[in-house]
Motif scaffolding. Sequence first.
Motif: not given
Length: 305
Positions: A34-37, A205-206, A210-212, A238-243
Motif C-alpha cells: 500500500i503506497e502512502g497513507l 509510488g503507486l 504499476l509502470m514496472k 491512477l490504476n486505470s490511467l496507467c493501464k
Amino acid sequence: MERKATIAKLDQKMAQVIMETILDRGPGVKWDDIEGLKDVKQALMENIIYPQLRPELFTGLRSPTKGILLYGPPGNGKTLLAKAVATECRSTFFSISASALVSKYMGESEKLMKTLFTLAAIQSPSIIFIDEVDSMLTKRNAEENEATRRLKTEFLIQLDGVGSSNTRILVIAATNRPYDLDEAALRRLTKRIYIGLPDAEARAGLMRKLMKQVDSKLSTYEFDQVVQWTEGYSSADLNSLCKEAAMEPIREIPPSKIMELRSPSSVRKVQVGDFQKVLQFIRPSVSKGTIQEYHNWHKSCGGPV
C-alpha cells in the motif's frame, strides 16, 4: 474439544456460508503493498496491531477499541488496509459486503450476523471487515422495513458484546458515505479514520509500481509532470490511467501485424505522450464538491488523519 462443541451448536448451513464465502483464508496483503497513507498506517498500528500482538500492554485505559470506521472517497485502499491489518496481526479475516448481506440473505441476515460473530470468537484473534456499511447502518426512519431494522439491531448488539469475554475480535467498517450512518452505529465505531486521496508522494509510488510491469521511456522530469497532472485522482483512477497509457503502443499496431510480433520487446515503450493522450478521457472520479463533503464531516465527526 470445547471449540468443536460450540461449532456443533451453530446453524450448520449458516456456518458453511460464512466459511465458504465470507472467511478470507489468505488476505496476504502487507504494508509495503500500500503506497502512502503513512499517518493512517501509524494510527492502525497503535489502535489495532500493537494491541493484538501485545494484549497484555493494552488494558484499562489503553484497552483497544472494538470498532473502527474507515471512511473517504472510493478507490483509495480501505479494503486493502483492512487486509493488511489482518496479515500483520496474524488474525482470521472475515470479509463481507453489507449490501450483499442485506440483499442476498434477506430474512436470514440476523442469524447470519450472529453466527458470524460466534465463529469470529471461536477463531479469535479475528477481524470482521464490513464493506459498504452505510447500506446496512443508515439513519433510522419510519419507512425502513422490519428486516433491515432487525439486522441493524442485531449488528449493534453483537458489536456491544465484542470484548466482553476473553476473545479478541475487532470490527472494521468501511464506507464512502459516512454522513449517512446512524448515530448509534457511530457511537460504537469509536475510532474513525479518514482515507483521503493520495498525495504526490503516494501517487508517484503507486505509478512507479504499476509502470514496472511494462517498458516505459519517461525521464524523471516527465514522470514528475504526470504526477502533477494527476492531482485529485484516486488510487483506482491512477490504476486505470496507467493501464490505458500502457495500451497506447498496442493500439498503434495494425490488427494484421499483432499476430506477427515475435516478442513483447517489439512493442515500443510507453512515453509521456501516451499519458497526455489518455488524460483527456481518464478524469478524476471524485468531484471537488464531494471531497469538501468529506472534509466537513471529518471536522465535525471524524478522527485522525
